[in-house]
Design an enzyme around this catalytic site. Structure first.
Site, PDB file in Angstrom:
ATOM      1  N   GLU A  33       0.690  -1.038  -0.452  1.00 32.31           N
ATOM      2  CA  GLU A  33      -0.171  -0.149   0.065  1.00 32.31           C
ATOM      3  C   GLU A  33       0.732   1.511   0.429  1.00 32.31           C
ATOM      4  OE1 GLU A  33      -2.486   2.617  -0.307  1.00 32.31           O
ATOM      5  OE2 GLU A  33      -2.697   0.679  -0.090  1.00 32.31           O
ATOM      6  N   SER A  35       0.194   4.176   0.507  1.00 30.29           N
ATOM      7  CA  SER A  35       0.116   4.939   1.332  1.00 30.29           C
ATOM      8  C   SER A  35      -0.085   4.902   3.190  1.00 30.29           C
ATOM      9  CB  SER A  35      -0.139   6.562   0.787  1.00 30.29           C
ATOM     10  OG  SER A  35      -1.098   7.423   2.248  1.00 30.29           O
ATOM     11  N   MET A  38      -4.262   5.274   3.546  1.00 34.64           N
ATOM     12  CA  MET A  38      -5.084   4.622   3.009  1.00 34.64           C
ATOM     13  C   MET A  38      -4.897   2.603   2.804  1.00 34.64           C
ATOM     14  SD  MET A  38      -6.541   6.515   0.837  1.00 34.64           S
ATOM     15  CE  MET A  38      -7.160   5.722  -0.811  1.00 34.64           C
ATOM     16  N   TYR A  39      -5.082   2.196   4.211  1.00 28.85           N
ATOM     17  CA  TYR A  39      -5.064   1.147   4.771  1.00 28.85           C
ATOM     18  C   TYR A  39      -6.769   1.327   5.101  1.00 28.85           C
ATOM     19  CZ  TYR A  39      -0.620   1.018   7.203  1.00 28.85           C
ATOM     20  OH  TYR A  39       0.950   1.404   6.948  1.00 28.85           O
ATOM     21  N   GLY A  41      -8.098   0.989   1.920  1.00 23.93           N
ATOM     22  CA  GLY A  41      -8.887   0.920   0.582  1.00 23.93           C
ATOM     23  C   GLY A  41      -9.242   2.794  -0.132  1.00 23.93           C
ATOM     24  N   HIS A 431     -45.728  -1.437   8.640  1.00 22.92           N
ATOM     25  CA  HIS A 431     -46.166   1.117   8.137  1.00 22.92           C
ATOM     26  C   HIS A 431     -45.844   1.503   9.578  1.00 22.92           C
ATOM     27  CE1 HIS A 431     -49.407   4.670   7.802  1.00 22.92           C
ATOM     28  NE2 HIS A 431     -49.396   4.551   8.916  1.00 22.92           N
TER      29      HIS A 431
END
Length: 443
Positions: A33, A35, A38-39, A41, A431
């Site tokens: 990865e 960065s 960014m673990y 995603g 409802h």
């Protein structure tokens, strides 16, 4: 050089789920990865979840900086959870660095300290996602006051005046959100048709509601230049031959995303890409190199996290199942646009059915006729459901209404299971709910 059984490039939805599955099978996995922010995603860090968190907070009247702080706390929690989901597995190595192919099955990873390490992958899975498209507008790239969707969510000070470039779905979500926080929002778009994918009556309703909520639209404009001027930024655009200069605190460029392949070194391999840089795959997500797959946004097509998850299912089925799952099986895919109220769609709308020459019956109901909408005090919108003319098959649905993002999954499930529309019509619903409107709309 280190040889590895499974090398996954990118910690996105499909890649991380695949890594977890492979680890459960006792297989060795290296996840690269670029960065440590960014673990997990794109979705949990800079897209779906943080943006929806901010959108929901805007409807509650939360002050902008407090909403951003809450969003940051949420993403930090999810990022840490996702990291440990993989890093705590004995057979998984999470490596921070930029991955670049040296040859078909050899990838070099450059770490933050400049150290390089090479891996030869028996299987390689590319899951690098997408990145913002920067239009060739004079001064846009150089301006210090231009934000993309990621940076816009990290602003701690609310822009008093915000210009959004692009009236696509991402642009609309941000336009509505910032307007509710109190920004004066102007959306500029090259096209004269507003959300042209939707039926005209639906797009007209959305336009009317967003305008009423304070969003100003300038359609059919050609943005010529962006200029930083002391404490603000100016956008110069042309409309119907007249040049206009618009002043703002910030500009948000929401002009689409493209597959993130530019730095992957694919030119060193036989992996083919298309004209947009998307990795070319077959019906089982194989690239043009054996034992190399691509999943998620990097392969082009629909950019949804649930598509990436389904990509994982296809690969899992090939590796450990029957091998029967295919991309082409994915014929019923819903989507939602988180404006206020949300706009959701699955299958065909009228415009698409007519273009294909498909005959249909139209069932239509204004949201104002739904009791739950009155309870919510959200009566704007419409239900539209298309049913085949000569059968009871559901062809598609467009729901512009409160809670449509939940309702659309019910319609998608019925379509996927090939259930007749009469089943939804005659179903007993609780409802008051928005789903019970199906009793009325499908009469």
């Amino acid at each position: 050089m280190e040889k590895v059984k499974n090398l996954i490039i990118g910690f996105g939805k499909g890649g991380k789920t695949l890594a977890k599955t492979l680890a459960a099978k006792g297989e060795e996995v290296v996840v690269v990865e670029r960065s440590d922010q960014m673990y997990g995603g794109t979705c949990i860090n800079i897209a779906c979840l943080p943006s929806k968190r901010l959108i929901i907070e805007s409807t509650k009247g939360t002050e902008f900086s407090h909403a951003v702080a809450g969003k940051n706390e949420m993403t930090a929690f999810l990022r840490d959870k996702n990291y440990h989901m993989l890093a705590d597995e004995d057979s998984v190595t999470v490596l921070d660095g930029e991955a670049r192919f040296v040859s078909d099955h050899v990838v070099e990873v450059t770490k933050a300290d400049g150290q390089k390490v090479q891996f030869e992958g028996e299987r390689i899975f590319i899951n690098t996602g997408a990145e913002p498209v920067v239009l060739p507008i004079k001064g846009l790239k150089e301006s210090k006051n231009v934000l993309d969707s990621t940076k816009a969510m990290d602003e701690t000070k609310l822009p008093k005046e915000l210009v959004i470039l692009g009236a696509g779905y991402i642009g609309l979500e941000f336009a509505g959100m910032f307007a509710r926080y109190g920004s004066k929002v102007t959306v500029l778009d090259l096209h004269t048709d507003f959300i042209p994918r939707e039926d005209t009556d639906v797009s007209e309703l959305v336009f009317k509601d967003m305008t009423k909520a304070g969003v100003n639209f300038e359609l059919g404009v050609n943005v010529k230049e962006v200029k930083d001027v002391s404490d603000h930024v100016e956008v110069v655009y042309e409309k119907e031959g007249v040049e206009v200069t618009l002043k703002a605190d910030k500009i948000l460029a929401a002009t689409g995303r493209k597959p993130r392949t530019a730095k992957l070194g694919l030119e060193n391999t036989a992996i083919k890409v298309d004209e947009r840089g998307a990795i070319v795959v077959d019906d089982q997500l194989h690239t043009t190199v054996p034992n190399v797959w691509a999943l998620g946004d990097v392969k082009g097509g629909l950019q949804f996290t649930y598509i990436s998850l389904d990509d994982f299912r296809i690969i899992k089925d090939e590796l450990f199942g029957t091998g029967k799952r295919r991309v082409s099986d994915r014929v019923v895919v819903p989507y939602s646009v988180f404006i206020e109220p949300p706009l959701s769609k699955v299958g065909l709308n009228e415009k698409e059915a007519k273009a294909k020459g498909i005959e249909y019956r139209l069932f239509k109901l204004p949201v104002a006729a739904i009791p739950k909408a009155r309870v919510l005090q959200e009566t704007q919108g419409i239900f539209k459901i298309l049913v085949a003319k000569d059968s009871d098959a559901i062809l598609g649905a467009t729901i512009y209404a409160a809670e449509s993002h939940e309702l659309i999954n019910l319609l998608a499930l019925a379509m996927k299971a090939e259930l007749p529309y009469t089943l939804l019509r005659d179903q007993i619903y609780t409802h008051p709910t928005m789903s019970e409107a199906l009793n009325d709309v499908l009469k």
